[in-house]
Design a protein around this motif. Structure first.
Motif, PDB file in Angstrom:
ATOM      1  N   CYS A 154      -9.326  15.423-123.136  1.00  0.00           N
ATOM      2  CA  CYS A 154      -9.097  14.074-123.666  1.00  0.00           C
ATOM      3  C   CYS A 154      -7.683  13.623-123.277  1.00  0.00           C
ATOM      4  O   CYS A 154      -6.734  14.389-123.403  1.00  0.00           O
ATOM      5  CB  CYS A 154      -9.253  14.104-125.180  1.00  0.00           C
ATOM      6  SG  CYS A 154      -8.544  12.668-125.983  1.00  0.00           S
ATOM      7  N   TYR A 175      -5.710  11.603-124.677  1.00  0.00           N
ATOM      8  CA  TYR A 175      -4.775  11.387-125.791  1.00  0.00           C
ATOM      9  C   TYR A 175      -4.142  12.676-126.299  1.00  0.00           C
ATOM     10  O   TYR A 175      -3.156  12.636-127.008  1.00  0.00           O
ATOM     11  CB  TYR A 175      -5.490  10.705-126.962  1.00  0.00           C
ATOM     12  CG  TYR A 175      -5.877   9.280-126.658  1.00  0.00           C
ATOM     13  CD1 TYR A 175      -4.929   8.265-126.627  1.00  0.00           C
ATOM     14  CD2 TYR A 175      -7.205   8.959-126.388  1.00  0.00           C
ATOM     15  CE1 TYR A 175      -5.292   6.960-126.337  1.00  0.00           C
ATOM     16  CE2 TYR A 175      -7.575   7.654-126.105  1.00  0.00           C
ATOM     17  CZ  TYR A 175      -6.612   6.663-126.083  1.00  0.00           C
ATOM     18  OH  TYR A 175      -6.981   5.375-125.797  1.00  0.00           O
ATOM     19  N   CYS A 176      -4.768  13.807-125.990  1.00  0.00           N
ATOM     20  CA  CYS A 176      -4.256  15.049-126.580  1.00  0.00           C
ATOM     21  C   CYS A 176      -4.142  16.163-125.546  1.00  0.00           C
ATOM     22  O   CYS A 176      -3.049  16.442-125.048  1.00  0.00           O
ATOM     23  CB  CYS A 176      -5.147  15.470-127.742  1.00  0.00           C
ATOM     24  SG  CYS A 176      -6.878  15.571-127.241  1.00  0.00           S
ATOM     25  N   PRO A 188     -11.588   9.868-121.433  1.00  0.00           N
ATOM     26  CA  PRO A 188     -11.017   8.959-122.441  1.00  0.00           C
ATOM     27  C   PRO A 188     -11.152   9.530-123.857  1.00  0.00           C
ATOM     28  O   PRO A 188     -10.407   9.166-124.755  1.00  0.00           O
ATOM     29  CB  PRO A 188     -11.824   7.678-122.275  1.00  0.00           C
ATOM     30  CG  PRO A 188     -13.053   8.052-121.530  1.00  0.00           C
ATOM     31  CD  PRO A 188     -12.743   9.286-120.738  1.00  0.00           C
ATOM     32  N   CYS A 189     -12.104  10.425-124.040  1.00  0.00           N
ATOM     33  CA  CYS A 189     -12.357  11.089-125.335  1.00  0.00           C
ATOM     34  C   CYS A 189     -13.400  12.161-125.057  1.00  0.00           C
ATOM     35  O   CYS A 189     -14.306  11.941-124.239  1.00  0.00           O
ATOM     36  CB  CYS A 189     -12.898  10.081-126.347  1.00  0.00           C
ATOM     37  SG  CYS A 189     -13.515  10.808-127.892  1.00  0.00           S
ATOM     38  N   THR A 190     -13.321  13.309-125.713  1.00  0.00           N
ATOM     39  CA  THR A 190     -14.320  14.345-125.448  1.00  0.00           C
ATOM     40  C   THR A 190     -15.721  13.905-125.882  1.00  0.00           C
ATOM     41  O   THR A 190     -16.713  14.447-125.400  1.00  0.00           O
ATOM     42  CB  THR A 190     -13.970  15.675-126.156  1.00  0.00           C
ATOM     43  OG1 THR A 190     -13.759  15.417-127.545  1.00  0.00           O
ATOM     44  CG2 THR A 190     -12.749  16.323-125.527  1.00  0.00           C
ATOM     45  N   GLY A 219     -10.226  18.609-126.944  1.00  0.00           N
ATOM     46  CA  GLY A 219     -10.088  17.295-127.574  1.00  0.00           C
ATOM     47  C   GLY A 219      -9.032  17.294-128.655  1.00  0.00           C
ATOM     48  O   GLY A 219      -8.372  18.307-128.922  1.00  0.00           O
ATOM     49  N   CYS A 220      -8.892  16.136-129.267  1.00  0.00           N
ATOM     50  CA  CYS A 220      -7.896  15.955-130.324  1.00  0.00           C
ATOM     51  C   CYS A 220      -8.200  16.859-131.521  1.00  0.00           C
ATOM     52  O   CYS A 220      -9.325  17.342-131.677  1.00  0.00           O
ATOM     53  CB  CYS A 220      -7.908  14.511-130.796  1.00  0.00           C
ATOM     54  SG  CYS A 220      -7.470  13.331-129.501  1.00  0.00           S
ATOM     55  N   CYS A 274      -9.219  12.098-133.732  1.00  0.00           N
ATOM     56  CA  CYS A 274      -9.855  11.481-132.567  1.00  0.00           C
ATOM     57  C   CYS A 274      -9.653   9.967-132.630  1.00  0.00           C
ATOM     58  O   CYS A 274      -9.880   9.351-133.680  1.00  0.00           O
ATOM     59  CB  CYS A 274     -11.349  11.824-132.549  1.00  0.00           C
ATOM     60  SG  CYS A 274     -12.276  10.952-131.276  1.00  0.00           S
ATOM     61  N   HIS A 275      -9.250   9.369-131.514  1.00  0.00           N
ATOM     62  CA  HIS A 275      -9.015   7.925-131.466  1.00  0.00           C
ATOM     63  C   HIS A 275     -10.310   7.133-131.607  1.00  0.00           C
ATOM     64  O   HIS A 275     -10.274   5.936-131.812  1.00  0.00           O
ATOM     65  CB  HIS A 275      -8.312   7.551-130.171  1.00  0.00           C
ATOM     66  CG  HIS A 275      -6.875   7.959-130.144  1.00  0.00           C
ATOM     67  ND1 HIS A 275      -6.459   9.255-130.327  1.00  0.00           N
ATOM     68  CD2 HIS A 275      -5.749   7.231-129.986  1.00  0.00           C
ATOM     69  CE1 HIS A 275      -5.139   9.302-130.262  1.00  0.00           C
ATOM     70  NE2 HIS A 275      -4.683   8.098-130.063  1.00  0.00           N
ATOM     71  N   PHE A 276     -11.431   7.820-131.412  1.00  0.00           N
ATOM     72  CA  PHE A 276     -12.723   7.160-131.562  1.00  0.00           C
ATOM     73  C   PHE A 276     -13.462   7.760-132.757  1.00  0.00           C
ATOM     74  O   PHE A 276     -14.688   7.808-132.778  1.00  0.00           O
ATOM     75  CB  PHE A 276     -13.513   7.280-130.257  1.00  0.00           C
ATOM     76  CG  PHE A 276     -12.775   6.650-129.108  1.00  0.00           C
ATOM     77  CD1 PHE A 276     -12.888   5.294-128.863  1.00  0.00           C
ATOM     78  CD2 PHE A 276     -11.922   7.402-128.311  1.00  0.00           C
ATOM     79  CE1 PHE A 276     -12.181   4.697-127.826  1.00  0.00           C
ATOM     80  CE2 PHE A 276     -11.214   6.817-127.268  1.00  0.00           C
ATOM     81  CZ  PHE A 276     -11.337   5.458-127.030  1.00  0.00           C
ATOM     82  N   ASN A 282     -14.592  13.994-131.063  1.00  0.00           N
ATOM     83  CA  ASN A 282     -14.397  15.447-130.925  1.00  0.00           C
ATOM     84  C   ASN A 282     -15.421  16.231-131.757  1.00  0.00           C
ATOM     85  O   ASN A 282     -15.766  17.362-131.407  1.00  0.00           O
ATOM     86  CB  ASN A 282     -12.959  15.841-131.274  1.00  0.00           C
ATOM     87  CG  ASN A 282     -12.488  15.301-132.593  1.00  0.00           C
ATOM     88  OD1 ASN A 282     -13.252  14.643-133.309  1.00  0.00           O
ATOM     89  ND2 ASN A 282     -11.242  15.554-132.940  1.00  0.00           N
TER      90      ASN A 282
HETATM   91 FE1  FES Z   1      -9.240  12.663-128.190  1.00  0.00          FE
HETATM   92 FE2  FES Z   1     -11.536  11.604-129.054  1.00  0.00          FE
HETATM   93  S1  FES Z   1      -9.759  10.553-128.505  1.00  0.00           S
HETATM   94  S2  FES Z   1     -11.100  13.692-128.618  1.00  0.00           S
END
Ligand code: FES
Length: 150
Positions: A16, A18-19, A44-46, A69-70, A75-77, A81
């Protein structure tokens, strides 16, 4: 000092952005070494990672797949995760059913500040996969390729 190992495993890490991707970047900035066997693919996200993409990586030569992932709750979404962990568990079941070690796929959670933890996770995972040896799928592919080339 970070321990290094000699290995020729091929590991795909779906990270991901972001992390884990940022944590891998931080590991580099901090000059923390991790095995070069790890090929990072930014997501962009797992939660966006499809089961088929993991199976595709294994089918096309990867010995193992990391999904990073985060931290849970970050998780930004919101639940990406959590969804990813459920998918990873399902993939492990599928691998078991076809006789491949489920340890070849693993989910990790970390924050962007966890560069050291990323390097340690990458090292430990590579050690695990090195101990398991090449993926049976990769060996199978090699045999098929050799048979076709003869
Ligand atoms: Fe990082 Fe969803 S934004 S796992």
């Amino acid at each position: 000092m970070t321990k290094t190992i000699n290995s020729h495993s091929q590991i795909v890490a779906f990270c991901c952005r972001y992390c884990a991707y940022a944590a891998a970047d931080l590991a580099g900035v901090l000059r923390l070494r991790y095995p070069p066997d790890i090929r990072i693919v930014q997501l962009p996200c797992t939660g966006r990672l499809d089961t088929l993409e993991v199976l595709h990586a294994l089918e096309h030569g990867a010995d193992a797949v990391m999904v990073a992932g985060c931290l849970e709750g970050d998780c930004h979404f919101q639940r990406g995760n959590i969804v990813a962990r459920t998918r990873v568990n399902r993939i492990k079941e599928l691998l078991t059913e076809i006789g491949i070690e489920p340890e070849r796929v693993e989910m990790f959670n970390m924050s962007s500040a966890m560069g050291r933890q990323f390097a340690e996770a990458a090292l430990e995972f590579t050690e695990r996969i090195t101990a398991l040896g090449p993926s049976p799928l990769r060996s199978g592919l090699k045999e098929i390729t050799e048979a076709v080339e003869m």
